[in-house]
Design an enzyme around this catalytic site. Structure first.
Site, mmCIF file in Angstrom:
data_model
loop_
_atom_site.group_PDB
_atom_site.id
_atom_site.type_symbol
_atom_site.label_atom_id
_atom_site.label_comp_id
_atom_site.label_asym_id
_atom_site.label_seq_id
_atom_site.Cartn_x
_atom_site.Cartn_y
_atom_site.Cartn_z
ATOM 1 N N LYS A 135 0.863 -1.185 0.000
ATOM 2 C CA LYS A 135 0.000 0.000 0.000
ATOM 3 C C LYS A 135 0.895 1.229 0.000
ATOM 4 O O LYS A 135 1.663 1.466 0.935
ATOM 5 C CB LYS A 135 -0.922 0.010 1.212
ATOM 6 C CG LYS A 135 -1.891 1.194 1.214
ATOM 7 C CD LYS A 135 -2.825 1.133 2.419
ATOM 8 C CE LYS A 135 -3.801 2.297 2.415
ATOM 9 N NZ LYS A 135 -4.706 2.260 3.587
ATOM 10 N N LYS A 193 -2.239 -1.529 -3.667
ATOM 11 C CA LYS A 193 -3.063 -0.324 -3.677
ATOM 12 C C LYS A 193 -2.164 0.912 -3.733
ATOM 13 O O LYS A 193 -1.223 0.999 -2.940
ATOM 14 C CB LYS A 193 -3.931 -0.287 -2.402
ATOM 15 C CG LYS A 193 -4.918 0.879 -2.347
ATOM 16 C CD LYS A 193 -5.735 0.850 -1.065
ATOM 17 C CE LYS A 193 -6.727 2.005 -1.033
ATOM 18 N NZ LYS A 193 -7.497 2.056 0.218
ATOM 19 N N ARG A 245 -11.124 9.374 1.391
ATOM 20 C CA ARG A 245 -11.095 10.042 2.694
ATOM 21 C C ARG A 245 -12.283 10.988 2.852
ATOM 22 O O ARG A 245 -12.798 11.168 3.961
ATOM 23 C CB ARG A 245 -9.762 10.765 2.878
ATOM 24 C CG ARG A 245 -8.596 9.789 3.022
ATOM 25 C CD ARG A 245 -7.243 10.478 3.018
ATOM 26 N NE ARG A 245 -6.174 9.490 3.053
ATOM 27 C CZ ARG A 245 -4.917 9.716 2.668
ATOM 28 N NH1 ARG A 245 -4.568 10.925 2.242
ATOM 29 N NH2 ARG A 245 -4.021 8.753 2.712
#
Length: 344
Positions: free
Chosen positions: A213, A267, A223
């Site tokens: 990640k 990711k 977010r």
């Protein structure tokens, strides 16, 4: 009237001589021939659908930075699970929108057996038990500072965070979660979570580690969706990976597998296809890619301006993950893509 052009037979003969008689366009001339020889096939079974859960009831609440994506009530999540089942999507990934007054420095709401994710998991398992549930294990949806762990000054405390993540994972498993997804990037968390799950009798609960990640600019709409964007103090580069690194991804993923991860994830996805390909090829384990909120929003912004054909861009982007070696893709396009796969 269509004008007819005929090549000089000598030109055709020279082309056949140069190509050895191999005319690759023969296999591209019809839709049925293209489908017949297609090397990479995307199906609904390749998709994991991330959904955002909110408190209350009523209509979905659109996420402004992610056109077509909304926050759903618990009841809405159950309806999404029914849709996933009918479309052949095997797994939903749940992410909570946590209001500011429910956040604190330690992310204590993550340990609440009655939190949004746990209630949604129970409701889905009661109504649609055949659909799998993936729950994110990290504290950032619950902390008042927006970080994935607890802090001492400006420093993220690795080991104290891992203790909390273990408790969070157990609470989620008790609520019916099938796949625990540690996304925090703390050292040693997979081993400790596996130990905690096993100790509570959850030996069959899978772990899909966010093994590679990266500290990325492409998480901002996510977010917004979970309510942490305005709260985040500083950045996450002391625990998420540097986007210039590839060897580090192999080390991280190998370590997570050694600690007991069943599945691994990269990711973001689109800009890290080399990492997806490398981990899948070198480690030989099911490797997933997350087409992040920023990647989704980028495509949808271009579609909204009339610059891209949305359906074609969606399928091309998802097929790229499969072509790179991904076993599956977490994507906000999942329901739409599943319908496209079925010709609906």
């Amino acid at each position: 009237m269509t004008e007819r052009f005929r090549a000089d037979p000598a030109t055709s003969a020279r082309i056949d001589a140069a190509t050895g008689g191999r005319r690759f366009r023969r296999l591209r001339q019809h839709d049925w021939t293209r489908r017949l020889v297609r090397e990479t096939q995307l199906s609904p079974a390749d998709l994991i659908w991330p959904i955002f859960v909110r408190e209350g009831s009523g209509a979905p609440e659109p996420v402004a930075s992610m056109p077509g994506v909304s926050r759903l009530s618990v009841e809405g999540c159950v309806e999404a699970a029914r849709e996933a089942r009918d479309l052949g999507i095997p797994v939903l990934a749940l992410f909570p929108y946590t209001q500011a007054e429910m956040r604190d420095l330690s992310g204590s709401e993550a340990l609440n057996a009655g939190n949004l994710v746990c209630r949604a998991s129970r409701a889905i398992k009661e109504a649609v038990p055949e659909v799998g549930i993936l729950c994110d294990v990290a504290l950032d949806p619950y902390t008042s500072h927006g970080h994935d762990g607890v802090m001492e000054g400006s420093r993220i405390l690795n080991d104290a965070t891992v203790e909390l993540l273990c408790r969070q994972a157990v609470v989620q498993a008790q609520a019916g979660c099938d796949i625990i997804g540690p996304s925090d990037m703390m050292d040693g968390r997979v081993a400790m979570i596996r130990e905690a799950l096993d100790a509570e009798g959850f030996r069959d609960t899978l772990i899909m580690s966010y093994a590679a990640k990266y500290a990325s600019a492409f998480y901002a709409p996510f977010r917004d969706a979970v309510g942490s964007n305005a709260l985040l103090k500083g950045d996450k580069r002391t625990y998420q990976m540097d986007y210039g690194n590839s060897e580090e991804a192999v080390r991280e993923a190998s370590q997570d597998l050694d600690e007991g991860a069943d599945l691994i994830m990269v990711k973001p996805g689109t800009f890290y296809l080399d990492i997806v390909s490398r981990l899948s090829r070198e480690l030989g384990v099911p490797t997933f890619a997350y087409q992040t909120s920023g990647e989704y929003a980028m495509i949808m912004a271009a579609v909204g301006n009339g610059w891209l054909d949305g359906g074609r861009a969606m399928m091309e982007s998802l097929s790229a993950f499969k072509r790179a070696g991904a076993a599956g893709v977490l994507s906000y396009f999942s329901p739409r893509a599943a319908r496209a796969c079925q010709g609906r």
